[in-house]
Design a protein around this motif. Structure first.
Motif, short mmCIF file in Angstrom:
data_model
loop_
_atom_site.label_atom_id
_atom_site.label_comp_id
_atom_site.label_asym_id
_atom_site.label_seq_id
_atom_site.Cartn_x
_atom_site.Cartn_y
_atom_site.Cartn_z
N VAL A 8 22.27 -8.50 41.04
CA VAL A 8 22.03 -7.48 40.03
C VAL A 8 22.18 -8.12 38.65
N THR A 9 21.20 -7.90 37.81
CA THR A 9 21.21 -8.40 36.44
C THR A 9 21.28 -7.20 35.50
N VAL A 10 22.28 -7.20 34.63
CA VAL A 10 22.45 -6.13 33.65
C VAL A 10 22.26 -6.75 32.27
N ARG A 11 21.30 -6.21 31.52
CA ARG A 11 20.99 -6.75 30.19
C ARG A 11 21.25 -5.69 29.14
N GLY A 12 21.52 -6.16 27.95
CA GLY A 12 21.72 -5.25 26.83
C GLY A 12 21.78 -6.04 25.54
N VAL A 13 22.12 -5.32 24.48
CA VAL A 13 22.19 -5.92 23.15
C VAL A 13 23.53 -5.52 22.53
N PHE A 14 24.25 -6.50 22.00
CA PHE A 14 25.46 -6.18 21.25
C PHE A 14 25.07 -5.33 20.05
N ASP A 15 25.91 -4.37 19.71
CA ASP A 15 25.58 -3.47 18.60
C ASP A 15 26.82 -3.23 17.75
N GLY A 16 26.68 -3.46 16.46
CA GLY A 16 27.77 -3.16 15.54
C GLY A 16 28.98 -4.06 15.67
N LEU A 17 28.76 -5.32 16.03
CA LEU A 17 29.88 -6.25 16.13
C LEU A 17 30.49 -6.48 14.75
N ALA A 19 32.67 -8.86 12.09
CA ALA A 19 32.65 -10.31 11.83
C ALA A 19 33.66 -11.01 12.73
N GLU A 20 34.79 -10.38 12.98
CA GLU A 20 35.83 -10.96 13.83
C GLU A 20 35.35 -11.04 15.29
N GLN A 21 34.71 -9.98 15.78
CA GLN A 21 34.19 -9.98 17.15
C GLN A 21 33.11 -11.05 17.31
N ARG A 22 32.22 -11.11 16.36
CA ARG A 22 31.15 -12.12 16.40
C ARG A 22 31.73 -13.53 16.41
N ALA A 23 32.72 -13.78 15.56
CA ALA A 23 33.36 -15.10 15.51
C ALA A 23 34.04 -15.42 16.84
N GLY A 24 34.68 -14.43 17.44
CA GLY A 24 35.33 -14.64 18.74
C GLY A 24 34.32 -14.98 19.83
N LEU A 25 33.22 -14.26 19.85
CA LEU A 25 32.18 -14.55 20.84
C LEU A 25 31.57 -15.93 20.60
N LEU A 26 31.33 -16.26 19.35
CA LEU A 26 30.77 -17.58 19.03
C LEU A 26 31.73 -18.70 19.43
N SER A 27 33.03 -18.47 19.30
CA SER A 27 34.00 -19.51 19.66
C SER A 27 34.03 -19.75 21.17
N ARG A 28 33.61 -18.79 21.96
CA ARG A 28 33.59 -18.92 23.42
C ARG A 28 32.17 -19.07 23.97
N ALA A 29 31.23 -19.34 23.09
CA ALA A 29 29.81 -19.40 23.49
C ALA A 29 29.55 -20.44 24.58
N ALA A 30 30.24 -21.56 24.55
CA ALA A 30 30.01 -22.60 25.55
C ALA A 30 30.32 -22.10 26.96
N GLU A 31 31.33 -21.24 27.09
CA GLU A 31 31.69 -20.67 28.40
C GLU A 31 30.61 -19.72 28.91
N HIS A 32 29.84 -19.18 28.00
CA HIS A 32 28.86 -18.14 28.34
C HIS A 32 27.43 -18.60 28.13
#
Length: 119
Positions: A8-17, A19-32
């Motif tokens: 099962v593949t679930v797709r979507g779009v982040f919405d209203g992140l 700056a702190e959330q975006r930075a956190g996701l970017l810091s873990r981007a290699a894992e994802h």
């Protein structure tokens, strides 16, 4: 006993992140990174925020009948929503697709293996 495997593949779009959330996701981007993508029971998240705000979760589930794919899809969507919600990530356009691997066509190597197993 589970006789069918569903991907099962679930797709979507982040919405209203924030700056702190975006930075956190970017810091873990290699894992994802999409190059590490895998179908797992708990779901595997991939994204590339540098390119766009889209994400994909990949789940593997099982069932006894073809109709069980609907429940597997619902569980995957609920798990993705729960994961995002628990972290306070906004999202939109959540959609999913599922595949019953027992109905997937065999590849050339698989056909050769089956042919070699027959007497």
């Amino acid at each position: 006993m589970t006789t069918r495997t569903f991907r099962v593949t679930v797709r979507g779009v982040f919405d209203g992140l924030t700056a702190e959330q975006r930075a956190g996701l970017l810091s873990r981007a290699a894992e994802h990174d999409v190059l590490r993508a895998a179908f797992t029971p708990e779901g595997h998240l991939t994204y590339d925020l540098a390119a766009r705000d889209a994400f994909t979760f990949r789940f593997v589930d099982g069932g006894d009948a073809e109709e069980d794919i609907l429940e597997a899809t619902e569980r995957a969507e609920a798990a993705a929503s729960a994961w995002l919600g628990a972290r306070g990530y906004g999202y939109r356009n959540l959609r999913s697709s599922a595949e019953d691997l027992s109905l997937a066509p065999l590849g050339k190597r698989q056909r050769r293996q089956i042919a070699g197993q027959r007497p």
